[in-house]
Write a protein that holds these residues in place. Structure first.
Motif, PDB file in Angstrom:
ATOM      1  N   ILE A 195      -1.473  12.963   3.103  1.00  0.00           N
ATOM      2  CA  ILE A 195      -1.538  11.508   3.272  1.00  0.00           C
ATOM      3  C   ILE A 195      -0.805  10.813   2.136  1.00  0.00           C
ATOM      4  N   LYS A 196      -0.990  11.291   0.920  1.00  0.00           N
ATOM      5  CA  LYS A 196      -0.307  10.698  -0.228  1.00  0.00           C
ATOM      6  C   LYS A 196       1.205  10.827  -0.098  1.00  0.00           C
ATOM      7  N   GLU A 197       1.660  11.947   0.414  1.00  0.00           N
ATOM      8  CA  GLU A 197       3.099  12.156   0.606  1.00  0.00           C
ATOM      9  C   GLU A 197       3.655  11.226   1.680  1.00  0.00           C
ATOM     10  N   LEU A 198       2.826  10.895   2.653  1.00  0.00           N
ATOM     11  CA  LEU A 198       3.246  10.060   3.765  1.00  0.00           C
ATOM     12  C   LEU A 198       3.422   8.604   3.360  1.00  0.00           C
ATOM     13  N   LEU A 199       2.569   8.145   2.453  1.00  0.00           N
ATOM     14  CA  LEU A 199       2.603   6.754   2.036  1.00  0.00           C
ATOM     15  C   LEU A 199       3.670   6.518   0.983  1.00  0.00           C
ATOM     16  N   PHE A 200       4.331   5.353   1.047  1.00  0.00           N
ATOM     17  CA  PHE A 200       5.332   4.974   0.058  1.00  0.00           C
ATOM     18  C   PHE A 200       4.636   4.472  -1.198  1.00  0.00           C
ATOM     19  N   ASP A 201       5.343   4.479  -2.329  1.00  0.00           N
ATOM     20  CA  ASP A 201       4.775   4.001  -3.588  1.00  0.00           C
ATOM     21  C   ASP A 201       4.303   2.561  -3.496  1.00  0.00           C
ATOM     22  N   ASN A 202       5.061   1.725  -2.775  1.00  0.00           N
ATOM     23  CA  ASN A 202       4.708   0.304  -2.733  1.00  0.00           C
ATOM     24  C   ASN A 202       3.710  -0.034  -1.633  1.00  0.00           C
ATOM     25  N   ASP A 203       3.121   0.999  -0.998  1.00  0.00           N
ATOM     26  CA  ASP A 203       2.081   0.729  -0.011  1.00  0.00           C
ATOM     27  C   ASP A 203       0.784   0.307  -0.674  1.00  0.00           C
ATOM     28  N   GLY A 204       0.648   0.568  -1.986  1.00  0.00           N
ATOM     29  CA  GLY A 204      -0.504   0.075  -2.735  1.00  0.00           C
ATOM     30  C   GLY A 204      -1.807   0.805  -2.471  1.00  0.00           C
ATOM     31  N   PHE A 205      -1.773   2.126  -2.295  1.00  0.00           N
ATOM     32  CA  PHE A 205      -2.990   2.911  -2.102  1.00  0.00           C
ATOM     33  C   PHE A 205      -3.340   3.660  -3.385  1.00  0.00           C
ATOM     34  N   MET A 206      -4.628   3.885  -3.593  1.00  0.00           N
ATOM     35  CA  MET A 206      -5.094   4.553  -4.799  1.00  0.00           C
ATOM     36  C   MET A 206      -6.296   5.426  -4.493  1.00  0.00           C
ATOM     37  N   GLN A 207      -6.303   6.639  -5.030  1.00  0.00           N
ATOM     38  CA  GLN A 207      -7.448   7.523  -4.872  1.00  0.00           C
ATOM     39  C   GLN A 207      -8.530   7.107  -5.859  1.00  0.00           C
ATOM     40  N   VAL A 208      -9.789   7.034  -5.413  1.00  0.00           N
ATOM     41  CA  VAL A 208     -10.881   6.598  -6.293  1.00  0.00           C
ATOM     42  C   VAL A 208     -11.996   7.633  -6.414  1.00  0.00           C
ATOM     43  N   ASN A 209     -11.933   8.661  -5.602  1.00  0.00           N
ATOM     44  CA  ASN A 209     -12.832   9.804  -5.745  1.00  0.00           C
ATOM     45  C   ASN A 209     -12.177  10.981  -5.029  1.00  0.00           C
ATOM     46  N   ARG A 210     -12.831  12.099  -5.036  1.00  0.00           N
ATOM     47  CA  ARG A 210     -12.222  13.317  -4.482  1.00  0.00           C
ATOM     48  C   ARG A 210     -11.819  13.178  -3.015  1.00  0.00           C
ATOM     49  N   SER A 212     -11.641   9.959  -1.165  1.00  0.00           N
ATOM     50  CA  SER A 212     -11.314   8.608  -0.678  1.00  0.00           C
ATOM     51  C   SER A 212     -10.023   8.067  -1.285  1.00  0.00           C
ATOM     52  N   LEU A 213      -9.175   7.522  -0.424  1.00  0.00           N
ATOM     53  CA  LEU A 213      -7.917   6.882  -0.810  1.00  0.00           C
ATOM     54  C   LEU A 213      -7.941   5.486  -0.201  1.00  0.00           C
ATOM     55  N   LEU A 214      -7.883   4.449  -1.041  1.00  0.00           N
ATOM     56  CA  LEU A 214      -8.046   3.094  -0.496  1.00  0.00           C
ATOM     57  C   LEU A 214      -6.847   2.198  -0.790  1.00  0.00           C
ATOM     58  N   SER A 215      -6.740   1.140   0.006  1.00  0.00           N
ATOM     59  CA  SER A 215      -5.687   0.140  -0.168  1.00  0.00           C
ATOM     60  C   SER A 215      -6.175  -0.918  -1.148  1.00  0.00           C
ATOM     61  N   LEU A 216      -5.437  -1.125  -2.223  1.00  0.00           N
ATOM     62  CA  LEU A 216      -5.834  -2.114  -3.225  1.00  0.00           C
ATOM     63  C   LEU A 216      -5.910  -3.515  -2.635  1.00  0.00           C
ATOM     64  N   SER A 217      -5.061  -3.800  -1.662  1.00  0.00           N
ATOM     65  CA  SER A 217      -5.028  -5.141  -1.079  1.00  0.00           C
ATOM     66  C   SER A 217      -6.210  -5.419  -0.160  1.00  0.00           C
ATOM     67  N   HIS A 218      -6.994  -4.390   0.157  1.00  0.00           N
ATOM     68  CA  HIS A 218      -8.164  -4.579   1.025  1.00  0.00           C
ATOM     69  C   HIS A 218      -9.470  -4.597   0.245  1.00  0.00           C
ATOM     70  N   ILE A 219      -9.380  -4.560  -1.090  1.00  0.00           N
ATOM     71  CA  ILE A 219     -10.592  -4.575  -1.909  1.00  0.00           C
ATOM     72  C   ILE A 219     -11.186  -5.986  -1.951  1.00  0.00           C
ATOM     73  N   GLU A 220     -12.477  -6.070  -1.714  1.00  0.00           N
ATOM     74  CA  GLU A 220     -13.200  -7.330  -1.849  1.00  0.00           C
ATOM     75  C   GLU A 220     -13.664  -7.511  -3.296  1.00  0.00           C
ATOM     76  N   ARG A 221     -14.279  -6.459  -3.860  1.00  0.00           N
ATOM     77  CA  ARG A 221     -14.739  -6.518  -5.254  1.00  0.00           C
ATOM     78  C   ARG A 221     -15.124  -5.122  -5.745  1.00  0.00           C
ATOM     79  N   TYR A 222     -15.186  -5.010  -7.071  1.00  0.00           N
ATOM     80  CA  TYR A 222     -15.678  -3.790  -7.703  1.00  0.00           C
ATOM     81  C   TYR A 222     -17.025  -4.091  -8.339  1.00  0.00           C
ATOM     82  N   GLU A 223     -18.031  -3.267  -8.073  1.00  0.00           N
ATOM     83  CA  GLU A 223     -19.370  -3.472  -8.612  1.00  0.00           C
ATOM     84  C   GLU A 223     -19.601  -2.489  -9.756  1.00  0.00           C
ATOM     85  N   GLU A 224     -19.610  -3.016 -10.971  1.00  0.00           N
ATOM     86  CA  GLU A 224     -19.692  -2.199 -12.179  1.00  0.00           C
ATOM     87  C   GLU A 224     -20.983  -1.386 -12.247  1.00  0.00           C
TER      88      GLU A 224
END
Length: 252
Positions: A195-210, A212-224
């Protein structure tokens, strides 16, 4: 299992443009240019004006704004946060739209491209013709980004999904699941690496755990306190320790 990338048939309507310039006269001029293109090319344009880079950045903290703006027209020399600084902050957060610098100075062109600006327009006697040409090119680039889709196939079913609609990917029970739109999901066989190979660098996705890979532009908030990310579609995704710092930097 099949994964493919191709253009869909999505039409960019309306085109969302952010115009940031501290000079009211200049804003009026570029607003006039946008209206001219809107009338000539029959393109729906929704434009919002900002008097400073700080005002734009404040508005873009809303992930719904951040994710839906297609083009940013950005003056370089402004009081407070400069246009170059604004562009850097947007890029660091994973902004996927087109950034065009509009300025009276020609000395900043190298800096502008260092922050991956799409183009650079100098406010001079030739500005109108150049603006019209560059803006039309930017529209095509924005359309291309919004039209890019991924094709996911599993046994007996295939889904074509717009990249900009994807909230996140998640590995569950040896299957990959893509979540998109408000409540849509689809399971298929793949791996996080593929999946990471399929997505372009500017697609704005980031892995956050083993898993899950999420879109930064779809984040509502981070709960500390809970160390979780809440997505716009309501999904709650845990963030493991090794990704917390990187996520916070990306969300600034």
């Amino acid at each position: 299992m099949c994964l493919q990338v191709f253009k869909g048939e999505c039409i960019l309507k309306p085109l969302k443009v952010a115009l940031c310039d501290d000079d009211a006269i200049e804003r009026a001029y570029f607003l006039k240019m946008c209206k001219k293109i809107k009338e000539q090319k029959k393109i729906q344009i929704k434009l919002k004006e900002y008097e400073s880079g700080d005002a734009l950045l404040n508005d873009f903290q809303d992930t719904k704004v951040f994710a839906t703006v297609d083009i940013v027209l950005l003056d370089i020399n402004m009081p407070g946060t400069s246009g170059v600084q604004v562009a850097k902050k947007l890029q660091e957060k994973g902004f996927q739209g087109v950034i065009i610098f509009v300025t009276r100075s020609e000395k900043h062109w190298k800096t502008a491209f260092d922050v991956k600006a799409f183009n650079y327009i100098t406010k001079n006697q030739d500005a109108e013709e150049r603006f019209l040409n560059v803006f039309l090119e930017a529209i095509e680039k924005a359309k291309e980004r919004n039209e890019r889709t991924l094709l996911f196939s599993s046994i007996g079913e295939t889904r074509k999904v717009s990249v900009v609609s994807i909230s996140h990917f998640e590995v569950s029970a040896h299957m990959m699941c893509v979540y998109y739109g408000q409540q849509e999901r689809f399971e298929f066989t793949s791996s996080m690496v593929k999946i990471k190979e399929l997505l372009f660098d500017n697609d704005g996705f980031m892995q956050v755990n083993r898993s899950s890979l999420l879109s930064l532009s779809h984040i509502e908030r981070y709960e500390e306190k809970r160390k979780t990310v809440v997505m716009q579609n309501g999904a709650v995704i845990p963030v493991t320790r090794q990704y917390i710092k990187q996520l916070k930097e990306a969300m600034k």
